[in-house]
Design an enzyme around this catalytic site. Sequence first.
Site, PDB file in Angstrom:
ATOM      1  N   SER A 247       1.909  -4.645   7.570  1.00 36.62           N
ATOM      2  CA  SER A 247       0.788  -4.294   6.702  1.00 36.62           C
ATOM      3  C   SER A 247      -0.145  -3.308   7.402  1.00 36.62           C
ATOM      4  CB  SER A 247       0.017  -5.555   6.293  1.00 36.62           C
ATOM      5  OG  SER A 247      -1.121  -5.227   5.524  1.00 36.62           O
TER       6      SER A 247
ATOM      7  N   GLY B 172       3.032   4.998  10.121  1.00 41.01           N
ATOM      8  CA  GLY B 172       4.412   5.207   9.706  1.00 41.01           C
ATOM      9  C   GLY B 172       5.256   3.953   9.797  1.00 41.01           C
TER      10      GLY B 172
ATOM     11  N   SER C 263       4.319   1.113   8.571  1.00 42.41           N
ATOM     12  CA  SER C 263       4.015   0.274   7.414  1.00 42.41           C
ATOM     13  C   SER C 263       5.265  -0.076   6.616  1.00 42.41           C
ATOM     14  CB  SER C 263       3.037   0.990   6.479  1.00 42.41           C
ATOM     15  OG  SER C 263       1.726   0.845   6.926  1.00 42.41           O
TER      16      SER C 263
ATOM     17  N   ASP D  18       0.274  -7.490   0.002  1.00 44.11           N
ATOM     18  CA  ASP D  18       0.708  -6.172   0.487  1.00 44.11           C
ATOM     19  C   ASP D  18       2.236  -6.084   0.492  1.00 44.11           C
ATOM     20  OD1 ASP D  18       0.670  -3.622   1.425  1.00 44.11           O
ATOM     21  OD2 ASP D  18      -0.211  -4.070   3.380  1.00 44.11           O
TER      22      ASP D  18
ATOM     23  N   HIS E 136       0.826  -1.211   0.000  1.00 43.44           N
ATOM     24  CA  HIS E 136       0.000   0.000   0.000  1.00 43.44           C
ATOM     25  C   HIS E 136       0.863   1.264   0.000  1.00 43.44           C
ATOM     26  CE1 HIS E 136       0.402  -0.961   4.386  1.00 43.44           C
ATOM     27  NE2 HIS E 136       0.507   0.345   4.509  1.00 43.44           N
TER      28      HIS E 136
END
Length: 459
Positions: free
Chosen positions: A348, A330, A332, A243, A214
């Site tokens: 994720s 942040g 991710s 992802d 993402h």
Amino acid sequence: MPKRKAAIAVGGVAALGAAALLLPNANASQDKDQASGTTGTAKTLKATQASNLAAQLQKALGGAFAGSYFDSGKQQLVVNVVSGDNNVIQQAKKAGAVVRQVKNSTSDLKAAAGTLKAKATIPGTSWAVDPRTDKVLVTADSTVTGAKWNRLQSTVQSLGSGMATLKKSAGSFKTFVAGGDAIFAQTQQGGVRCSLGFNVTASDGSPAFLTAGHCGVAAKDWSDSQNGQPIATVDQAKFPGNDFSLVKYNDKTTQTSSTVNAGNGQTVQITQAADATVGETVFRMGSTTGLHNGQVTGLDATVNFASETVPGGTDTVNGLIQTNVCAEAGDSGGSLFTQDGSAVGLTSGGSGDCTNGGETFFQPVTAALQATGATLGNGGNAGNGAGDQSGSAAPSASAGDQSGAADPSASAGDQSGAGGDQIGGSADPSASASDQSGSGSDQSGAGSANDGSSLTSTR
């Protein structure tokens, strides 16, 4: 022209000096425990060894195999079987596992997950098989109320008694993209920040890194400093469904590293990719909250995120690792790893935060490597399943990507056990771009694991 050294630290650590990752001590004892109710002695195993054994027994037992998990307290693999065939049971025992007879088969549990997908794909829900309870664990976040909750509840009830459990989560499921300081991009909607997961070599030999899908979908060009010039470009990005993103460095001579920055000048080398095992202790490094640990609680999880691009839509991601490790916006794309240096996952999303806790889900690294054709560091193996990889690591690898899984040569006592022995954010300024402002929180998790772990908090 001298080669450009990658300024991004694997794991994207944020704040300076709050935590230290002490390297494992020498071999600890490996006393073998007699498994209760068995005729043989269950082996004392590291988590990676348990994952390898589970994969072997899954093939050997066929339809009788109904999942497995790692008992971190006893350092043993527990295998569920649905067949009363004594030969099957003895086969698993002789291999060194603890055998437990259960009611629900793997096919039964997959069928239940299929029903949930067909009837209850609702934003804010997730489900994953929990081999410890031999059920599907269904979770609804705080946004699932009214008719949506009734629909979910009735679907779970329709599965029958003993097939699934339903629980509420205090937070809301979301992907953890937001402002911060690990890798940065600019979009029409403003700036975004994610965390670098693991440095890799792309199939064409280019230096690259993995992060969340993402993140790659949100922006194409990424920098190692806020408002800085792009240093890497998204080559592949998969979200939803999966992802993960493969992002190639623009300078083909960039020297990447395959270690994790653990703070206080200490690094841990990432040596392989491994599949997660339920019950094992894992560590997550992210640019917002630094280093935290917890346990794997489910595999092959499905998460239904509320879509950020389609009003009222749902972004469903499958095949994720479910954990009780905390994470925040942040984080991710940040690395999930084991203490022995096995790359396990990419952050994720999830619910909660590092103050109140919650669930966090991770894209398996092995699947991302297989899909992209990339190899760890400067030339490891693409993911072929737990423990099968010997991915070579660049000697300058960055710290923080270690995981609680185990090296087969390491001793049982070197693993950290379950619990919230969480360590707050730390950073080596030379590892993750000295031009980044540290925003990590020095948070120490509630409770400590008195389990021989070499991960300690220095406050």
